[in-house]
Design a protein around this motif. Structure first.
Motif, mmCIF file in Angstrom:
data_model
loop_
_atom_site.group_PDB
_atom_site.id
_atom_site.type_symbol
_atom_site.label_atom_id
_atom_site.label_comp_id
_atom_site.label_asym_id
_atom_site.label_seq_id
_atom_site.Cartn_x
_atom_site.Cartn_y
_atom_site.Cartn_z
ATOM 1 N N ILE A 64 0.845 -1.193 0.000
ATOM 2 C CA ILE A 64 0.000 0.000 0.000
ATOM 3 C C ILE A 64 0.879 1.242 0.000
ATOM 4 C CG2 ILE A 64 -1.878 1.237 1.141
ATOM 5 C CD1 ILE A 64 -2.523 -1.714 0.173
ATOM 6 N N SER A 65 1.904 1.237 0.819
ATOM 7 C CA SER A 65 2.823 2.378 0.895
ATOM 8 C C SER A 65 3.485 2.655 -0.448
ATOM 9 C CB SER A 65 3.896 2.134 1.955
ATOM 10 O OG SER A 65 3.319 2.089 3.236
ATOM 11 N N LYS A 66 3.814 1.612 -1.163
ATOM 12 C CA LYS A 66 4.447 1.773 -2.467
ATOM 13 C C LYS A 66 3.498 2.463 -3.452
ATOM 14 C CE LYS A 66 7.508 -0.827 -5.492
ATOM 15 N NZ LYS A 66 8.129 -2.116 -5.752
ATOM 16 N N ALA A 67 2.239 2.061 -3.445
ATOM 17 C CA ALA A 67 1.237 2.698 -4.313
ATOM 18 C C ALA A 67 1.045 4.158 -3.919
ATOM 19 C CB ALA A 67 -0.088 1.948 -4.219
ATOM 20 N N TYR A 68 0.948 4.414 -2.636
ATOM 21 C CA TYR A 68 0.771 5.784 -2.157
ATOM 22 C C TYR A 68 1.999 6.635 -2.468
ATOM 23 C CZ TYR A 68 -3.627 4.916 0.401
ATOM 24 O OH TYR A 68 -4.935 4.660 0.745
ATOM 25 N N GLN A 69 3.176 6.042 -2.398
ATOM 26 C CA GLN A 69 4.398 6.782 -2.716
ATOM 27 C C GLN A 69 4.407 7.202 -4.186
ATOM 28 O OE1 GLN A 69 6.854 7.852 -0.459
ATOM 29 N NE2 GLN A 69 7.319 9.102 -2.259
ATOM 30 N N MET A 70 3.901 6.332 -5.059
ATOM 31 C CA MET A 70 3.801 6.694 -6.476
ATOM 32 C C MET A 70 2.902 7.919 -6.655
ATOM 33 S SD MET A 70 3.439 3.006 -8.423
ATOM 34 C CE MET A 70 3.201 3.766 -10.029
ATOM 35 N N LEU A 71 1.812 7.959 -5.915
ATOM 36 C CA LEU A 71 0.906 9.107 -5.984
ATOM 37 C C LEU A 71 1.586 10.380 -5.487
ATOM 38 C CD1 LEU A 71 -2.248 7.257 -4.649
ATOM 39 C CD2 LEU A 71 -1.968 8.145 -6.975
ATOM 40 N N GLN A 72 2.391 10.257 -4.443
ATOM 41 C CA GLN A 72 3.147 11.405 -3.936
ATOM 42 C C GLN A 72 4.195 11.847 -4.957
ATOM 43 O OE1 GLN A 72 3.958 9.590 0.146
ATOM 44 N NE2 GLN A 72 4.021 11.788 0.566
ATOM 45 N N ASP A 73 4.897 10.892 -5.529
ATOM 46 C CA ASP A 73 5.939 11.207 -6.507
ATOM 47 C C ASP A 73 5.382 11.944 -7.715
ATOM 48 O OD1 ASP A 73 7.738 9.933 -4.817
ATOM 49 O OD2 ASP A 73 7.864 8.107 -6.048
ATOM 50 N N GLU A 74 4.139 11.650 -8.059
ATOM 51 C CA GLU A 74 3.498 12.300 -9.199
ATOM 52 C C GLU A 74 2.773 13.580 -8.806
ATOM 53 O OE1 GLU A 74 1.152 9.555 -11.419
ATOM 54 O OE2 GLU A 74 2.886 8.307 -11.894
ATOM 55 N N ASN A 75 2.916 13.986 -7.560
ATOM 56 C CA ASN A 75 2.352 15.239 -7.071
ATOM 57 C C ASN A 75 0.823 15.240 -7.109
ATOM 58 O OD1 ASN A 75 3.198 17.570 -5.813
ATOM 59 N ND2 ASN A 75 3.173 18.780 -7.676
ATOM 60 N N ILE A 76 0.238 14.067 -6.909
ATOM 61 C CA ILE A 76 -1.215 13.916 -6.897
ATOM 62 C C ILE A 76 -1.746 14.048 -5.469
ATOM 63 C CG2 ILE A 76 -3.092 12.270 -7.301
ATOM 64 C CD1 ILE A 76 -1.374 11.226 -9.677
ATOM 65 N N VAL A 77 -0.991 13.520 -4.531
ATOM 66 C CA VAL A 77 -1.362 13.636 -3.115
ATOM 67 C C VAL A 77 -0.206 14.257 -2.352
ATOM 68 C CG1 VAL A 77 -2.900 11.629 -3.199
ATOM 69 C CG2 VAL A 77 -0.539 11.318 -2.492
ATOM 70 N N GLU A 78 -0.545 14.785 -1.178
ATOM 71 C CA GLU A 78 0.489 15.353 -0.323
ATOM 72 C C GLU A 78 0.292 14.854 1.101
ATOM 73 O OE1 GLU A 78 0.192 19.594 -0.288
ATOM 74 O OE2 GLU A 78 -1.942 19.579 0.178
ATOM 75 N N LYS A 79 1.401 14.688 1.767
ATOM 76 C CA LYS A 79 1.354 14.221 3.149
ATOM 77 C C LYS A 79 1.186 15.426 4.062
ATOM 78 C CE LYS A 79 3.840 10.775 4.489
ATOM 79 N NZ LYS A 79 4.959 9.898 4.866
ATOM 80 N N GLN A 80 0.199 15.340 4.933
ATOM 81 C CA GLN A 80 0.007 16.364 5.955
ATOM 82 C C GLN A 80 0.417 15.744 7.281
ATOM 83 O OE1 GLN A 80 -3.890 18.154 5.805
ATOM 84 N NE2 GLN A 80 -3.661 18.728 3.655
ATOM 85 N N ARG A 81 1.450 16.273 7.839
ATOM 86 C CA ARG A 81 2.052 15.704 9.033
ATOM 87 C C ARG A 81 1.015 15.437 10.120
ATOM 88 N NH1 ARG A 81 7.855 16.817 11.052
ATOM 89 N NH2 ARG A 81 7.827 15.712 13.029
#
Length: 119
Positions: A51-68
Motif C-alpha cells: 500500500i505504501s508503495k502505491a501511495y508513494q507513487m501518488l506522492q511522486d506524481e504530485n497527486i497527493v500530499e502528506k500532511q504531518r
C-alpha cells in the motif's frame, strides 16, 4: 476498490491505478484524505508495504500530499493533472489501434457517436 487482483500485474500498481481511477471519476475528491495504509492493508489483506508503495507513487506524481500527523490528501488540481496525463497516454498508446479498427470496419463518425447512447 476491488479485492480481485490480476496475477500478471503487481498489486501496488493495480492499487495505484484504482486510486487514480477513483479520483478521475470523482469518488475521491480534491482535498479529501486517502484511507490510511493500515486500513487499506487490513481491508484487502495486503502487506502495508504494498500500500505504501502505491501511495508513494501518488506522492511522486504530485497527486497527493502528506500532511504531518493527518495522512495523505488529494492535492487541489490533481484531477486536471491526471486528466491531461491520461488523455495523452490514451491518444498515444490506445487510440492508434482503435482508429485502425474503425477504419478496418469502415465505421462512420455519426455511427460511433450514436452507438454509445444505446449502450
Amino acid at each position: 476498490m476491488t479485492t480481485q487482483w490480476q496475477a500478471d500485474k503487481p498489486i501496488y500498481l493495480q492499487l495505484y491505478q484504482q486510486v487514480v481511477g477513483r479520483i478521475l471519476d470523482g469518488y475521491i475528491q480534491e482535498g479529501e484524505a486517502l484511507p490510511s495504509v493500515r486500513k487499506v492493508a487490513a481491508q484487502y489483506q495486503v502487506n502495508p508495504i504494498t500500500i505504501s508503495k502505491a501511495y508513494q507513487m501518488l506522492q511522486d506524481e504530485n497527486i497527493v500530499e502528506k500532511q504531518r500527523g493527518k495522512g495523505l490528501y488529494v492535492k487541489n488540481g490533481a484531477q486536471e493533472i491526471m486528466l491531461v496525463r491520461e488523455r495523452e497516454a490514451f491518444l498515444k498508446e490506445q487510440w492508434p489501434a482503435i482508429l485502425q479498427q474503425i477504419k478496418r470496419l469502415k465505421l462512420k463518425p455519426e455511427t460511433l457517436l450514436t452507438t454509445g447512447d444505446s449502450l
